[in-house]
Motif scaffolding. Sequence first.
Motif, PDB file in Angstrom:
ATOM      1  N   LEU A  69       0.835  -1.145  -0.030  1.00  0.00           N
ATOM      2  CA  LEU A  69      -0.049   0.097   0.010  1.00  0.00           C
ATOM      3  C   LEU A  69       0.968   1.229  -0.196  1.00  0.00           C
ATOM      4  O   LEU A  69       0.388   2.171  -0.217  1.00  0.00           O
ATOM      5  CB  LEU A  69      -1.188  -0.047   1.251  1.00  0.00           C
ATOM      6  CG  LEU A  69      -1.921  -1.133   1.227  1.00  0.00           C
ATOM      7  CD1 LEU A  69      -2.694  -0.882   2.617  1.00  0.00           C
ATOM      8  CD2 LEU A  69      -2.906  -1.017   0.054  1.00  0.00           C
ATOM      9  N   TRP A  70       2.084   1.009   0.272  1.00  0.00           N
ATOM     10  CA  TRP A  70       3.000   2.133   0.407  1.00  0.00           C
ATOM     11  C   TRP A  70       4.107   2.159  -0.383  1.00  0.00           C
ATOM     12  O   TRP A  70       4.889   1.173  -0.475  1.00  0.00           O
ATOM     13  CB  TRP A  70       3.479   2.443   1.880  1.00  0.00           C
ATOM     14  CG  TRP A  70       3.829   3.855   2.148  1.00  0.00           C
ATOM     15  CD1 TRP A  70       3.476   5.254   2.148  1.00  0.00           C
ATOM     16  CD2 TRP A  70       5.492   4.017   2.087  1.00  0.00           C
ATOM     17  NE1 TRP A  70       4.163   6.153   2.561  1.00  0.00           N
ATOM     18  CE2 TRP A  70       5.516   5.422   2.331  1.00  0.00           C
ATOM     19  CE3 TRP A  70       6.402   3.396   1.911  1.00  0.00           C
ATOM     20  CZ2 TRP A  70       6.745   6.184   2.684  1.00  0.00           C
ATOM     21  CZ3 TRP A  70       7.745   3.879   2.269  1.00  0.00           C
ATOM     22  CH2 TRP A  70       7.880   5.521   2.644  1.00  0.00           C
ATOM     23  N   LEU A  86       0.749   4.770   8.028  1.00  0.00           N
ATOM     24  CA  LEU A  86       0.294   3.862   6.961  1.00  0.00           C
ATOM     25  C   LEU A  86       1.105   2.682   6.944  1.00  0.00           C
ATOM     26  O   LEU A  86       0.458   1.599   6.486  1.00  0.00           O
ATOM     27  CB  LEU A  86       0.731   4.820   5.507  1.00  0.00           C
ATOM     28  CG  LEU A  86      -0.127   5.948   5.292  1.00  0.00           C
ATOM     29  CD1 LEU A  86       0.515   6.576   4.058  1.00  0.00           C
ATOM     30  CD2 LEU A  86      -1.392   5.224   5.048  1.00  0.00           C
ATOM     31  N   THR A  87       2.199   2.437   7.483  1.00  0.00           N
ATOM     32  CA  THR A  87       3.203   1.241   7.248  1.00  0.00           C
ATOM     33  C   THR A  87       3.548   0.882   8.802  1.00  0.00           C
ATOM     34  O   THR A  87       3.846  -0.473   8.726  1.00  0.00           O
ATOM     35  CB  THR A  87       4.422   1.733   6.743  1.00  0.00           C
ATOM     36  OG1 THR A  87       4.977   2.590   7.181  1.00  0.00           O
ATOM     37  CG2 THR A  87       4.430   2.164   5.133  1.00  0.00           C
ATOM     38  N   ALA A 230      -9.568  -2.452  -0.608  1.00  0.00           N
ATOM     39  CA  ALA A 230      -8.192  -2.783  -0.345  1.00  0.00           C
ATOM     40  C   ALA A 230      -7.226  -1.639   0.112  1.00  0.00           C
ATOM     41  O   ALA A 230      -6.387  -1.883   0.671  1.00  0.00           O
ATOM     42  CB  ALA A 230      -7.560  -3.195  -1.923  1.00  0.00           C
ATOM     43  N   LYS A 231      -8.085  -0.388   0.202  1.00  0.00           N
ATOM     44  CA  LYS A 231      -7.404   0.699   0.808  1.00  0.00           C
ATOM     45  C   LYS A 231      -7.534   0.984   2.222  1.00  0.00           C
ATOM     46  O   LYS A 231      -7.244   1.984   2.842  1.00  0.00           O
ATOM     47  CB  LYS A 231      -7.831   1.996  -0.165  1.00  0.00           C
ATOM     48  CG  LYS A 231      -7.380   1.880  -1.461  1.00  0.00           C
ATOM     49  CD  LYS A 231      -5.604   1.682  -1.800  1.00  0.00           C
ATOM     50  CE  LYS A 231      -5.032   2.591  -1.149  1.00  0.00           C
ATOM     51  NZ  LYS A 231      -3.587   2.721  -1.186  1.00  0.00           N
ATOM     52  N   LEU A 232      -8.376  -0.074   2.862  1.00  0.00           N
ATOM     53  CA  LEU A 232      -8.460   0.259   4.446  1.00  0.00           C
ATOM     54  C   LEU A 232      -7.203  -0.216   5.123  1.00  0.00           C
ATOM     55  O   LEU A 232      -7.000  -1.149   5.715  1.00  0.00           O
ATOM     56  CB  LEU A 232      -9.508  -0.753   4.681  1.00  0.00           C
ATOM     57  CG  LEU A 232     -10.844  -0.394   4.508  1.00  0.00           C
ATOM     58  CD1 LEU A 232     -12.398  -1.321   4.713  1.00  0.00           C
ATOM     59  CD2 LEU A 232     -11.564   1.013   4.919  1.00  0.00           C
ATOM     60  N   CYS A 233      -6.411   0.591   5.065  1.00  0.00           N
ATOM     61  CA  CYS A 233      -5.023   0.564   5.673  1.00  0.00           C
ATOM     62  C   CYS A 233      -4.733   0.928   6.806  1.00  0.00           C
ATOM     63  O   CYS A 233      -3.731   0.130   7.551  1.00  0.00           O
ATOM     64  CB  CYS A 233      -3.980   0.811   4.447  1.00  0.00           C
ATOM     65  SG  CYS A 233      -4.404   2.574   3.718  1.00  0.00           S
ATOM     66  N   ILE A 234      -5.348   2.035   7.491  1.00  0.00           N
ATOM     67  CA  ILE A 234      -5.140   2.368   8.539  1.00  0.00           C
ATOM     68  C   ILE A 234      -6.135   1.663   9.559  1.00  0.00           C
ATOM     69  O   ILE A 234      -7.145   2.223   9.501  1.00  0.00           O
ATOM     70  CB  ILE A 234      -5.019   3.921   8.875  1.00  0.00           C
ATOM     71  CG1 ILE A 234      -4.228   4.936   7.838  1.00  0.00           C
ATOM     72  CG2 ILE A 234      -4.750   4.662  10.069  1.00  0.00           C
ATOM     73  CD1 ILE A 234      -4.142   6.101   7.927  1.00  0.00           C
TER      74      ILE A 234
END
Length: 584
Positions: A69-70, A86-87, A230-234
């Motif tokens: 994602l990053w 984010l990571t 797919a962008k539900l990252c936090i």
Amino acid sequence: RRVHGIHFSITVLKGITALRLYRLPVWYRYLFLSINRYCVMNAYKLHHRLLSYRWRSLPIRSRSRRPDLWAQPTGQPTGIRVHNTLTDRLDQLILPPCNHLTWYVCGPTVYDAAHIGHAFSYVSFDIIRRILTNLFRIPVVYMMGITDIDDKIIERSRRENINWKEITTREEINFMQDMGNLNVMRPTITRRVTDSIPDIISFVERLVSNGDAYVTESGNVFFYVSKRDAKLCIHGNQKPTESPQPEKRDARDFALWKRSKDNDGQCDWASPWGRGRPGWHIECSAMSARALGPRMDIHSGGIDLAFPHHNNEILQSESFYGVNQWCNYFLHAGHLNMKGSEDKMSKSLKNYITISDFLTVYSADEFRMFCLQSHYRHGVAFDNKVSMQQARETLKQINGFLSEVQLFLQSGRMSRENDNNLKEMTTKTINSVYRSLANDFDTQFSIEEILKLIKYCNHVIQSDNQSDTRQTVLLREDGSLSSMGLTKNFIESTLFNLGCFSSNKVVSTDTDQVINELVGFRSHVRNVSLSMGNAESRLELLGACDRLRDSLHRLGIQLKDRKNIPTTWEPIQTINCENKENLR
């Protein structure tokens, strides 16, 4: 103690079985079991030592939750590592080709007075901004969004029968005054939600036309989360926080535009979907898009904003621009809790202290020192009796040191050995401070290093003023004062660049000179009286010196008399005892 010992013994016995220690020589097993017996007998004491130890923040080297994602942005490495939410790891901060950083911070919802929980976040981000601009010479365009329309604003307007614009205007002015009183630099750009309604409507229109949002029959507009799952990252494992509504296609969908209600009090605007007002998450995306463009370098806020607010910002902004990485770095500040409570300080829980009330007891410099002695990412327990007193004593120690060094540079001497040692110590401290600040802005460790340098300098000053032999005096004259001047400049400039020394200047330059002359005259009279043989005259003169010292103390000036060292003075930080009781 027995419970701790039993748990520890069971753990050790499991380790013996797992490591096959019974196959080792007898002496090895005896040593291991002896250590085990000591730990069992002292388990209670060891447990409390571990709990009371003041752990310093260390670099986090955890693996990324979603490495795909990053992507590291292109540009020039700054040598600074930041903890990127984010990571969930320390990432290299990259300066983009435009040679400046763009930074958006979520501002307040202006429906009530700001409290010191807000102050902790904004002062912490102000410290980071100053580190980037003042110490690492990185230009920063700092933007703050002001939420001046919200359910809480409408509720207060209806409850107090006041126009909602009057509330938001007054509270925004009060917030900016509070930030100024805390010596927080003004944002480069400030935008309000109510001034950005056309931008918000255009933003929502594109999301609808792209198929990333849908309009309901009632006139509400929701973002279609499942299309960008797919962008539900936090904090992506969090449960949906949006209120359940039957017209939603998915429970995770969030509002981009809300239809008007009868009790909104004219807080609505015309749109292609009927009269209404924007949802919470779309506001920051639209405001930052207008001012900072399609990409930004840093986005920050309190840790409670990571999900769902910042998560949803990512979804709608990357859908709007059709990109995979809208923002490169997310920074989140920890909560400020009242000591003895696990809940964050908030208005809804009524467990807060307003900034204006706080500043009647403590100064802006003392609160900034409190923030410097904490790590911005970590939750902090606020305690008047311990944490703020520690910050006050630290600031007093630094101010007292700078006053004494100033006087020492006027009349002191240093040996060549002390000069060289201090220069080496100062150089090491400078390098250590810059390394710690480049490691996720670790101001806590930086202040510890500066205090160690101050302690060493005080030792040097005392050692060079205590000996009166002719040989030592000749050695002193061989040395220089450049190392002491270097130390003073480093400590003073570093703390000034971090935002300190905004409120402790209680006397002007002309008054400084008058006080210096007065203290010098008193010091001369005192030294003459000490050398007099007549005991009666000596006591009379010393009594007059003491009375002058006490009078200056009542006026806010503290004198410090020391043997073989000239008298020094410093302003006294006044304490309002009545207001201090109100903060408890």
